[in-house]
Design an enzyme around this catalytic site. Sequence first.
Site, PDB file in Angstrom:
ATOM      1  N   SER A  69       0.864  -1.188   0.000  1.00  0.00           N
ATOM      2  CA  SER A  69       0.000   0.000   0.000  1.00  0.00           C
ATOM      3  C   SER A  69       0.892   1.227   0.000  1.00  0.00           C
ATOM      4  CB  SER A  69      -0.855   0.002   1.275  1.00  0.00           C
ATOM      5  OG  SER A  69      -1.526   1.234   1.419  1.00  0.00           O
ATOM      6  N   TYR A  76      -1.736  -0.709  10.670  1.00  0.00           N
ATOM      7  CA  TYR A  76      -1.771  -0.989   9.220  1.00  0.00           C
ATOM      8  C   TYR A  76      -0.439  -0.557   8.600  1.00  0.00           C
ATOM      9  CZ  TYR A  76      -3.675  -1.188   4.427  1.00  0.00           C
ATOM     10  OH  TYR A  76      -3.907  -1.492   3.102  1.00  0.00           O
TER      11      TYR A  76
HETATM   12  P1  NDP Z   1     -11.139  -6.485  -0.020  1.00  0.00           P
HETATM   13  O1  NDP Z   1     -11.618  -6.364   1.398  1.00  0.00           O
HETATM   14  O2  NDP Z   1     -12.126  -6.340  -1.109  1.00  0.00           O
HETATM   15  O3  NDP Z   1     -10.339  -7.842  -0.224  1.00  0.00           O
HETATM   16  C1  NDP Z   1      -9.600  -8.474   0.776  1.00  0.00           C
HETATM   17  C2  NDP Z   1      -9.458  -9.930   0.406  1.00  0.00           C
HETATM   18  O4  NDP Z   1      -8.662 -10.592   1.390  1.00  0.00           O
HETATM   19  C3  NDP Z   1     -10.796 -10.648   0.354  1.00  0.00           C
HETATM   20  O5  NDP Z   1     -10.851 -11.417  -0.829  1.00  0.00           O
HETATM   21  C4  NDP Z   1     -10.779 -11.540   1.575  1.00  0.00           C
HETATM   22  O6  NDP Z   1     -11.505 -12.736   1.292  1.00  0.00           O
HETATM   23  C5  NDP Z   1      -9.292 -11.829   1.693  1.00  0.00           C
HETATM   24  N1  NDP Z   1      -8.927 -12.306   3.026  1.00  0.00           N
HETATM   25  C6  NDP Z   1      -9.060 -11.622   4.191  1.00  0.00           C
HETATM   26  N2  NDP Z   1      -8.685 -12.407   5.211  1.00  0.00           N
HETATM   27  C7  NDP Z   1      -8.302 -13.591   4.678  1.00  0.00           C
HETATM   28  C8  NDP Z   1      -7.839 -14.810   5.231  1.00  0.00           C
HETATM   29  N3  NDP Z   1      -7.680 -14.951   6.554  1.00  0.00           N
HETATM   30  N4  NDP Z   1      -7.533 -15.829   4.407  1.00  0.00           N
HETATM   31  C9  NDP Z   1      -7.711 -15.689   3.065  1.00  0.00           C
HETATM   32  N5  NDP Z   1      -8.141 -14.564   2.478  1.00  0.00           N
HETATM   33  C10 NDP Z   1      -8.445 -13.527   3.290  1.00  0.00           C
HETATM   34  O7  NDP Z   1     -10.011  -5.334  -0.145  1.00  0.00           O
HETATM   35  P2  NDP Z   1      -8.953  -4.967  -1.300  1.00  0.00           P
HETATM   36  O8  NDP Z   1      -9.221  -5.679  -2.538  1.00  0.00           O
HETATM   37  O9  NDP Z   1      -8.882  -3.494  -1.302  1.00  0.00           O
HETATM   38  O10 NDP Z   1      -7.599  -5.487  -0.613  1.00  0.00           O
HETATM   39  C11 NDP Z   1      -6.624  -6.252  -1.259  1.00  0.00           C
HETATM   40  C12 NDP Z   1      -5.247  -5.792  -0.825  1.00  0.00           C
HETATM   41  O11 NDP Z   1      -5.021  -4.468  -1.308  1.00  0.00           O
HETATM   42  C13 NDP Z   1      -5.042  -5.738   0.682  1.00  0.00           C
HETATM   43  O12 NDP Z   1      -3.770  -6.272   1.004  1.00  0.00           O
HETATM   44  C14 NDP Z   1      -5.064  -4.238   0.983  1.00  0.00           C
HETATM   45  O13 NDP Z   1      -4.320  -3.912   2.127  1.00  0.00           O
HETATM   46  C15 NDP Z   1      -4.440  -3.688  -0.280  1.00  0.00           C
HETATM   47  N6  NDP Z   1      -4.720  -2.273  -0.545  1.00  0.00           N
HETATM   48  C16 NDP Z   1      -6.005  -1.825  -0.769  1.00  0.00           C
HETATM   49  C17 NDP Z   1      -6.244  -0.485  -0.960  1.00  0.00           C
HETATM   50  C18 NDP Z   1      -7.620   0.063  -1.131  1.00  0.00           C
HETATM   51  O14 NDP Z   1      -7.795   1.279  -1.102  1.00  0.00           O
HETATM   52  N7  NDP Z   1      -8.649  -0.762  -1.326  1.00  0.00           N
HETATM   53  C19 NDP Z   1      -5.143   0.495  -0.993  1.00  0.00           C
HETATM   54  C20 NDP Z   1      -3.844  -0.079  -0.774  1.00  0.00           C
HETATM   55  C21 NDP Z   1      -3.664  -1.404  -0.563  1.00  0.00           C
HETATM   56  P3  NDP Z   1     -12.412 -13.575   2.329  1.00  0.00           P
HETATM   57  O15 NDP Z   1     -13.060 -12.580   3.248  1.00  0.00           O
HETATM   58  O16 NDP Z   1     -13.363 -14.298   1.430  1.00  0.00           O
HETATM   59  O17 NDP Z   1     -11.450 -14.496   3.014  1.00  0.00           O
END
Ligand code: NDP
Length: 254
Positions: free
Chosen positions: A149, A162
């Site tokens: 990020s 975070y």
């Molecule tokens: P989402 O919340 O849409 O996606 C997060 C994903 O992580 C989900 O698919 C969730 O699936 C999965 N996940 C969470 N916990 C677990 C677990 N224990 N095991 C397996 N999978 C898990 O958010 P984003 O798409 O935004 O996030 C993706 C990445 O991008 C993250 O690392 C975030 O920090 C990073 N990011 C996002 C930004 C933003 O503004 N959105 C900016 C900068 C970085 P499920 O719940 O089905 O397990």
Amino acid sequence: MTSTLNGTVALVTGASSGIGAATARQLAGLGASVALVARRRDRLEALASEIEKAGGTARAIEADITDRAQAQAAVDETVERFGQLDILVNNAGLMLLGPVVGGDPEEWNRMIAINVQGLLHATHAALPHLLKAAEDSPRRVADIVNISSIAGRVAWSGYGVYNLTKFGVNGFTESLRQEVTQRHVRVGVLEPGGVDTELGSHNKPEVRSQMIDPFYERTEVLAPEDIADGVAYMVTRPGRASVAQLCIMPSDQA
Ligand code: NDP
């Protein structure tokens, strides 16, 4: 549609929503067989059928990768099903904001468990297969893309834990890059700014209304596909080129 990833296998963690789902679609569209890993099986199965209907190949693998055995099993299942692993996208993550003073240590543990330990578990399980692919696949290169990020390079008040996890991801990525790059496993970090996903929705209502909603109301944020494009760029470079860091910001975010 180009087919520059034909014959490769990619595993995307957090493929059930947001950036992970968009990345899985994009890599499948480029010809990779894609393992979709997350906890929400219904979402993964819907995405797998969507990819298959569009002519791609995908497998839904339900796993909580904060559990090392489940992360290992997800990698094992990918290699059993598709025969190899060329690309790991460590995307699964959680962002729970708020002050450290009076903060909730349970929330901190949940973030550390997925953003740090989940990434380590998937990486540890995948590395032997990636090293093998780099040595003997036709492509002669393999990839790890860690979704960090902008909060992995800039700290803000209220983002403390975070920031801790994402600064950690950046440091780990560069160290691992140096360790394995000459064995042709490219390791890079992709740092997004604000993206329109479910990420903020897991926060307490007061955090959402004070720290998250105002940002999204005043900013035209990125679409998940903008980040998926970045991942696709990183993994389709010629073997001699390793994108170690890529930062993608909304034009609207200063
Ligand atoms: P989402 O919340 O849409 O996606 C997060 C994903 O992580 C989900 O698919 C969730 O699936 C999965 N996940 C969470 N916990 C677990 C677990 N224990 N095991 C397996 N999978 C898990 O958010 P984003 O798409 O935004 O996030 C993706 C990445 O991008 C993250 O690392 C975030 O920090 C990073 N990011 C996002 C930004 C933003 O503004 N959105 C900016 C900068 C970085 P499920 O719940 O089905 O397990």
